[in-house]
Design a protein around this motif. Structure first.
Motif, PDB file in Angstrom:
ATOM      1  N   ARG A   1       0.825  -1.214   0.000  1.00  0.00           N
ATOM      2  CA  ARG A   1       0.000   0.000   0.000  1.00  0.00           C
ATOM      3  C   ARG A   1       0.853   1.256   0.000  1.00  0.00           C
ATOM      4  NH1 ARG A   1      -3.445  -2.976   3.552  1.00  0.00           N
ATOM      5  NH2 ARG A   1      -2.671  -1.867   5.381  1.00  0.00           N
ATOM      6  N   THR A   2       2.043   1.193   0.576  1.00  0.00           N
ATOM      7  CA  THR A   2       2.931   2.350   0.562  1.00  0.00           C
ATOM      8  C   THR A   2       3.295   2.730  -0.869  1.00  0.00           C
ATOM      9  OG1 THR A   2       3.846   1.814   2.732  1.00  0.00           O
ATOM     10  CG2 THR A   2       5.175   3.235   1.318  1.00  0.00           C
TER      11      THR A   2
ATOM     12  N   GLN B   1       4.662  10.409  -7.456  1.00  0.00           N
ATOM     13  CA  GLN B   1       5.737   9.880  -8.291  1.00  0.00           C
ATOM     14  C   GLN B   1       6.895   9.305  -7.468  1.00  0.00           C
ATOM     15  OE1 GLN B   1       6.262  11.823 -12.285  1.00  0.00           O
ATOM     16  NE2 GLN B   1       5.490  13.616 -11.146  1.00  0.00           N
ATOM     17  N   HIS B   2       6.523   8.706  -6.335  1.00  0.00           N
ATOM     18  CA  HIS B   2       7.490   8.019  -5.478  1.00  0.00           C
ATOM     19  C   HIS B   2       8.707   8.904  -5.168  1.00  0.00           C
ATOM     20  CE1 HIS B   2       5.141   4.740  -7.394  1.00  0.00           C
ATOM     21  NE2 HIS B   2       5.163   4.266  -6.161  1.00  0.00           N
ATOM     22  N   MET B   3       8.416  10.141  -4.775  1.00  0.00           N
ATOM     23  CA  MET B   3       9.505  11.093  -4.556  1.00  0.00           C
ATOM     24  C   MET B   3      10.366  10.746  -3.334  1.00  0.00           C
ATOM     25  SD  MET B   3       7.492  14.448  -3.158  1.00  0.00           S
ATOM     26  CE  MET B   3       6.583  14.451  -1.597  1.00  0.00           C
ATOM     27  N   SER B   4       9.913   9.797  -2.501  1.00  0.00           N
ATOM     28  CA  SER B   4      10.728   9.401  -1.344  1.00  0.00           C
ATOM     29  C   SER B   4      11.845   8.444  -1.738  1.00  0.00           C
ATOM     30  CB  SER B   4       9.847   8.743  -0.277  1.00  0.00           C
ATOM     31  OG  SER B   4       9.265   7.552  -0.780  1.00  0.00           O
ATOM     32  N   LEU B   5      11.823   7.934  -2.964  1.00  0.00           N
ATOM     33  CA  LEU B   5      12.815   6.968  -3.417  1.00  0.00           C
ATOM     34  C   LEU B   5      13.910   7.657  -4.219  1.00  0.00           C
ATOM     35  CD1 LEU B   5      10.457   4.080  -4.612  1.00  0.00           C
ATOM     36  CD2 LEU B   5      11.470   4.416  -2.354  1.00  0.00           C
ATOM     37  N   VAL B   6      15.100   7.061  -4.211  1.00  0.00           N
ATOM     38  CA  VAL B   6      16.228   7.657  -4.930  1.00  0.00           C
ATOM     39  C   VAL B   6      16.375   7.089  -6.343  1.00  0.00           C
ATOM     40  CG1 VAL B   6      17.512   8.132  -2.812  1.00  0.00           C
ATOM     41  CG2 VAL B   6      17.877   5.952  -4.015  1.00  0.00           C
ATOM     42  N   THR B   7      15.472   6.187  -6.750  1.00  0.00           N
ATOM     43  CA  THR B   7      15.548   5.558  -8.063  1.00  0.00           C
ATOM     44  C   THR B   7      14.733   6.345  -9.072  1.00  0.00           C
ATOM     45  OG1 THR B   7      15.752   3.393  -7.016  1.00  0.00           O
ATOM     46  CG2 THR B   7      15.163   3.423  -9.354  1.00  0.00           C
TER      47      THR B   7
END
Length: 330
Positions: free
Chosen positions: A255-256, A264-270
């Motif tokens: 769910r996260t 746009q999954h801005m917490s990820l570094v990919t």
């Protein structure tokens, strides 16, 4: 009164909520543990340290050939991976297609038939006609020498040539030098990661091959299950609570990713992860990491067949042989 159980699993994002307490196990006084290497969990479970633990599928199945098989399984699959990408070749060995592996010397990580080896060897047999008896096998560590995993049965089928590396040898170095022609390994050889041109993947565009494999088979290969000691298998209420907790922890992780898609999954570094995520959801569905036997029966049955065909199980096991009976309807 709660049931006291020691539970071990590797620290994944989909088990994190069990360790940090966001997910509780109703009616169970649970002590959670992990280990630096996931294989240490397997070994310590076999030694009696835990009541319930993550277990590699082949390690688990090998115990059924002991005089008194000590475990049953819960249909929880904490580790899974597509494994066409686990086959590496020496670029001078003349291996251009899977069929070229016949007659070659192939390294394999840790033991003949590790979890990441059973799957690709089964696929090579089913889809390309390359069987284990057509090759010579060398067992060892990929980038570091490792001792034999002599704490688990290590059957070798009749007519199959299997030997261990010499002291100090590594399969990655042997592959790069051409001493072996190919390698099947859960670990990617460091030389390949460092840019060596002497090592390549058998399937260079492995993602496309693996996506096609899933479209055709609907199998997302499980590597591990969760095992319970037989003397604990009658604690049905506690085991159902454990199953529900593992599902809830996994669902929280899924769910996260769904929630963060709007940002746009801005917490990820990919970079471009959101596109990958959307492509995966279209292919794999809303629950792309399912637990329960119903969603995984085809994959489990396929692994059981491969395990028997490769000489790793004395008899062809089925789901009723290995899972706690109360979970056959999950």
């Amino acid at each position: 009164m709660s049931t006291k159980l020691s539970i071990a699993t590797y620290s994944y994002e989909h088990t994190e909520a069990l360790f940090d307490g966001r997910v509780k196990i109703d009616g169970v006084d649970a002590t959670f543990a992990t280990e630096p290497l996931v294989s240490d969990i397997f070994r310590n479970m076999l030694d009696g340290r835990y009541d319930v633990a993550e277990f590699g599928l082949t390690y688990f199945l090998r115990t059924f050939d002991l005089q008194d098989a000590p475990f049953m399984a819960l249909p929880i699959f904490p580790n899974r991976n597509f494994r066409h990408s686990a086959i590496f070749v020496n670029t001078a060995a003349g291996i251009e297609k899977p069929q070229d592996l016949a007659g070659k010397t192939i390294g394999e990580f840790a033991l003949f038939g590790h979890d990441a080896g059973v799957w690709p060897k089964g696929i090579l047999s089913d889809e390309y006609g390359v069987t284990v008896d057509q090759c010579r096998w060398v067992i060892g560590g990929t980038d570091h020498p490792i001792p034999p995993f002599d704490w688990i049965p290590q059957p070798v089928p009749e007519g199959v040539e299997v030997r261990r590396t010499a002291d100090g040898q590594t399969l990655g170095a042997m592959l790069e030098s051409g001493e072996i022609d190919a390698l099947i390994s859960v670990d990617v050889p460091q030389a390949l990661l460092n840019g060596s041109t002497k090592i390549a993947r058998l399937f260079p565009d492995y993602e496309s091959v693996e996506r096609d494999y899933y479209r055709r088979t609907r199998i997302f290969p499980p590597m591990h299950i969760v095992a319970v000691r037989k003397e604990r298998a009658h604690h049905t209420d506690a085991l159902r609570a454990i199953y529900r907790a593992f599902v809830e922890a996994k669902d929280l992780a899924e769910r996260t990713y769904v929630r963060d898609a709007s940002k746009q999954h801005m917490s990820l570094v990919t970079p471009w992860f959101s596109n990958l995520f959307e492509n995966n959801r279209r292919l794999l569905g809303e629950d792309w990491w399912p637990y329960g036997l119903g969603a995984n029966r085809r994959a489990v049955d396929t692994f059981l067949r491969y395990h028997h065909e490769q000489g790793l199980s004395k008899r062809l096991l089925n789901s009723r042989d290995i899972f706690v009976p109360e979970f056959l309807d999950t």
